[in-house]
Design a protein around this motif. Structure first.
Motif, PDB file in Angstrom:
ATOM      1  N   GLY A 193      32.197  97.262 -45.907  1.00 30.90           N
ATOM      2  CA  GLY A 193      30.755  97.406 -46.112  1.00 30.90           C
ATOM      3  C   GLY A 193      30.188  96.260 -46.935  1.00 30.90           C
ATOM      4  N   LEU A 194      28.985  95.821 -46.572  1.00 32.70           N
ATOM      5  CA  LEU A 194      28.284  94.780 -47.316  1.00 32.70           C
ATOM      6  C   LEU A 194      26.905  95.315 -47.671  1.00 32.70           C
ATOM      7  N   TYR A 195      26.527  95.220 -48.946  1.00 28.51           N
ATOM      8  CA  TYR A 195      25.295  95.825 -49.425  1.00 28.51           C
ATOM      9  C   TYR A 195      24.413  94.783 -50.082  1.00 28.51           C
ATOM     10  N   LEU A 196      23.136  94.794 -49.712  1.00 27.30           N
ATOM     11  CA  LEU A 196      22.178  93.842 -50.255  1.00 27.30           C
ATOM     12  C   LEU A 196      21.221  94.552 -51.207  1.00 27.30           C
ATOM     13  N   PHE A 197      21.108  94.015 -52.411  1.00 27.95           N
ATOM     14  CA  PHE A 197      20.176  94.537 -53.403  1.00 27.95           C
ATOM     15  C   PHE A 197      19.152  93.452 -53.727  1.00 27.95           C
ATOM     16  N   GLN A 198      17.877  93.794 -53.539  1.00 26.00           N
ATOM     17  CA  GLN A 198      16.782  92.878 -53.815  1.00 26.00           C
ATOM     18  C   GLN A 198      15.759  93.560 -54.715  1.00 26.00           C
ATOM     19  N   ALA A 199      15.075  92.789 -55.514  1.00 30.35           N
ATOM     20  CA  ALA A 199      14.057  93.338 -56.397  1.00 30.35           C
ATOM     21  C   ALA A 199      12.942  93.988 -55.600  1.00 30.35           C
ATOM     22  N   LYS A 200      12.565  95.203 -56.011  1.00 31.17           N
ATOM     23  CA  LYS A 200      11.442  95.938 -55.429  1.00 31.17           C
ATOM     24  C   LYS A 200      11.662  96.310 -53.961  1.00 31.17           C
ATOM     25  N   LYS A 201      12.931  96.327 -53.522  1.00 33.20           N
ATOM     26  CA  LYS A 201      13.248  96.730 -52.155  1.00 33.20           C
ATOM     27  C   LYS A 201      14.413  97.716 -52.176  1.00 33.20           C
ATOM     28  N   ALA A 202      14.426  98.595 -51.197  1.00 33.90           N
ATOM     29  CA  ALA A 202      15.528  99.545 -51.101  1.00 33.90           C
ATOM     30  C   ALA A 202      16.803  98.806 -50.699  1.00 33.90           C
ATOM     31  N   PRO A 203      17.934  99.188 -51.271  1.00 31.93           N
ATOM     32  CA  PRO A 203      19.188  98.532 -50.887  1.00 31.93           C
ATOM     33  C   PRO A 203      19.513  98.791 -49.423  1.00 31.93           C
ATOM     34  N   ALA A 204      20.211  97.857 -48.808  1.00 33.36           N
ATOM     35  CA  ALA A 204      20.527  97.969 -47.385  1.00 33.36           C
ATOM     36  C   ALA A 204      22.004  97.704 -47.150  1.00 33.36           C
ATOM     37  N   ARG A 205      22.584  98.421 -46.188  1.00 29.73           N
ATOM     38  CA  ARG A 205      23.967  98.190 -45.783  1.00 29.73           C
ATOM     39  C   ARG A 205      23.976  97.325 -44.533  1.00 29.73           C
ATOM     40  N   ILE A 206      24.788  96.272 -44.542  1.00 31.62           N
ATOM     41  CA  ILE A 206      24.835  95.310 -43.442  1.00 31.62           C
ATOM     42  C   ILE A 206      26.164  95.447 -42.729  1.00 31.62           C
ATOM     43  N   GLU A 207      26.124  95.602 -41.429  1.00 35.44           N
ATOM     44  CA  GLU A 207      27.339  95.728 -40.637  1.00 35.44           C
ATOM     45  C   GLU A 207      28.002  94.364 -40.485  1.00 35.44           C
ATOM     46  N   THR A 208      29.306  94.311 -40.713  1.00 34.20           N
ATOM     47  CA  THR A 208      30.028  93.044 -40.632  1.00 34.20           C
ATOM     48  C   THR A 208      31.187  93.066 -39.639  1.00 34.20           C
ATOM     49  N   SER A 209      31.595  94.257 -39.174  1.00 32.86           N
ATOM     50  CA  SER A 209      32.736  94.398 -38.254  1.00 32.86           C
ATOM     51  C   SER A 209      33.997  93.774 -38.838  1.00 32.86           C
ATOM     52  N   ILE A 210      34.214  94.019 -40.103  1.00 30.63           N
ATOM     53  CA  ILE A 210      35.390  93.493 -40.779  1.00 30.63           C
ATOM     54  C   ILE A 210      36.080  94.670 -41.481  1.00 30.63           C
ATOM     55  N   LYS A 211      37.402  94.654 -41.514  1.00 30.95           N
ATOM     56  CA  LYS A 211      38.139  95.806 -42.043  1.00 30.95           C
ATOM     57  C   LYS A 211      37.908  96.030 -43.524  1.00 30.95           C
ATOM     58  N   SER A 212      38.057  94.960 -44.295  1.00 32.00           N
ATOM     59  CA  SER A 212      37.931  95.095 -45.743  1.00 32.00           C
ATOM     60  C   SER A 212      37.470  93.758 -46.304  1.00 32.00           C
ATOM     61  N   ILE A 213      36.415  93.767 -47.084  1.00 42.72           N
ATOM     62  CA  ILE A 213      35.933  92.532 -47.690  1.00 42.72           C
ATOM     63  C   ILE A 213      36.691  92.311 -48.996  1.00 42.72           C
ATOM     64  N   LEU A 214      37.498  91.262 -49.021  1.00 43.36           N
ATOM     65  CA  LEU A 214      38.292  90.962 -50.203  1.00 43.36           C
ATOM     66  C   LEU A 214      37.596  89.972 -51.126  1.00 43.36           C
ATOM     67  N   PHE A 215      37.015  88.929 -50.515  1.00 43.31           N
ATOM     68  CA  PHE A 215      36.385  87.864 -51.292  1.00 43.31           C
ATOM     69  C   PHE A 215      35.098  87.430 -50.596  1.00 43.31           C
ATOM     70  N   MET A 216      34.199  86.872 -51.389  1.00 39.00           N
ATOM     71  CA  MET A 216      32.896  86.477 -50.871  1.00 39.00           C
ATOM     72  C   MET A 216      32.485  85.148 -51.504  1.00 39.00           C
ATOM     73  N   TYR A 217      31.962  84.229 -50.654  1.00 37.54           N
ATOM     74  CA  TYR A 217      31.494  82.933 -51.140  1.00 37.54           C
ATOM     75  C   TYR A 217      30.124  82.640 -50.544  1.00 37.54           C
ATOM     76  N   SER A 218      29.355  81.869 -51.286  1.00 37.58           N
ATOM     77  CA  SER A 218      28.045  81.438 -50.813  1.00 37.58           C
ATOM     78  C   SER A 218      27.935  79.929 -50.993  1.00 37.58           C
ATOM     79  N   PHE A 219      27.564  79.233 -49.925  1.00 37.34           N
ATOM     80  CA  PHE A 219      27.392  77.790 -50.029  1.00 37.34           C
ATOM     81  C   PHE A 219      26.286  77.356 -49.072  1.00 37.34           C
ATOM     82  N   ALA A 220      25.285  76.643 -49.617  1.00 41.20           N
ATOM     83  CA  ALA A 220      24.159  76.142 -48.827  1.00 41.20           C
ATOM     84  C   ALA A 220      23.517  77.302 -48.066  1.00 41.20           C
TER      85      ALA A 220
END
Length: 324
Positions: free
Chosen positions: A84-111
């Motif tokens: 499961g991947l969950y997005l939290f934004q100011a003044k917005k309800a949190p949302a669950r994003i489908e990723t079709s992945i078994k288990s999220i172990l690590f996460m990176y953000s670039f550009a």
């Protein structure tokens, strides 16, 4: 309640933290104030996890990773061990994003991309829309081995994924990650890896040292030289083990967390220990370095996070830790 991941928003003085216990609080990320360490709130996912499944305290579900994303890093992504991947934004309800992945172990953000590393696959997301734009399966290369840790380079082109004894290199310059090479087996085993300025730091599974491997080329995992940062057996920390490490390139200093809650600072010039700090009364499970602002965050096996800041000015000359 071990801390599993830490991210930050220095400008807003915020820390985002996830932990890996099975209590109800493990189902929520924490938000800490950076300077006074007061808990400002929780990022609860229980209402958007799986509405059709009864939420139970004994559930094996837990949060594994967190990442501050978006303009000014004001939004937060949380990943869990069920994909499961969950997005939290100011003044917005949190949302669950489908990723079709078994288990999220690590996460990176670039550009403009976000990378999710799971047990079975790598997923590449568009940073603005969070739509899946690429990825690849890991089953063939890793042969369903357990993934221990991973590291991303500073330019968002090379991804390192480590199992118990091997390090795999992937080219992620395109939306479809490509396997490049695999490092020769590490006899002592691998506990954690980190990457900085052309050097791959491998924390040994026995906790006795952190090895540094210099990459000669951008495509092949070719080793020029290996050095070790060790815990001297005849010192007060000789009986401890290193659990995780980070490298500050500006200060040319390797920082290691130990099983007894200490932070060890090695000088990359000569490999000597410059300082030892008692940070926690239990094992250090997570280190996060905000090199651009000289902050170091350490998380413990009992759910505590501490903040440190480098105060002495970095030296001007550039010395490679593998060339000492």
């Amino acid at each position: 309640m071990a801390i599993t991941d830490i991210d930050y928003n220095i400008k807003e003085s915020l820390l985002f933290v996830t932990a890996n216990d099975n209590t109800p609080m493990a189902k929520a990320g924490r938000v800490w104030a950076l300077f006074d360490h007061e808990i400002l709130g929780a990022l609860a996912v229980c209402g958007i996890h799986k509405p059709e499944v009864k939420w139970r305290q004994e559930s094996e579900f837990m949060l594994t990773s967190c990442k501050a994303v978006g303009p000014n890093r004001k939004s937060v992504l949380l990943g869990d061990n069920e994909g499961g991947l969950y997005l939290f934004q100011a003044k917005k309800a949190p949302a669950r994003i489908e990723t079709s992945i078994k288990s999220i172990l690590f996460m990176y953000s670039f550009a403009e991309r976000i990378y999710l590393i799971g047990l079975d696959a790598i997923k590449v997301l568009d940073a603005k829309t969070l739509a899946v734009i690429g990825g690849g399966r890991l089953n063939q290369r890793l042969n369903n081995k357990d993934i221990k840790c991973s590291a991303l380079d500073e330019i968002g082109k090379r991804l390192f994924i480590a199992t118990s004894k091997h390090v795999f290199l992937f080219d992620i310059s395109e939306a479809q990650p490509k396997f490049v090479d695999v490092l020769d087996p590490i006899p002592t085993g691998i506990a954690q890896i980190t990457y900085s300025k052309g050097n791959l730091f491998i924390t040994r599974a026995d906790g006795k040292a952190v090895g540094v491997w210099k990459l000669q080329q951008t495509t092949k995992l070719k080793i020029e030289r290996m050095a070790d940062f060790i815990l001297p057996e005849d010192s007060e920390i000789g009986d401890e083990g290193v659990t995780c490490a980070q490298y500050h390139s500006g200060y040319r200093m390797l920082i290691g967390g130990t099983t007894a809650g200490k932070l060890v600072f090695w000088d990359a010039n000569d490999g000597r220990i410059k300082s030892v700090i008692s940070a926690h009364d239990c094992s250090v499970t997570c280190l996060k370095l905000a090199e651009e602002s000289d902050y170091l965050f350490s998380g413990s096996s009992r759910g505590k996070v501490k903040t440190f800041i480098f105060s002495s000015p970095p030296k001007s000359e550039e010395i490679d830790p593998a060339d000492r």
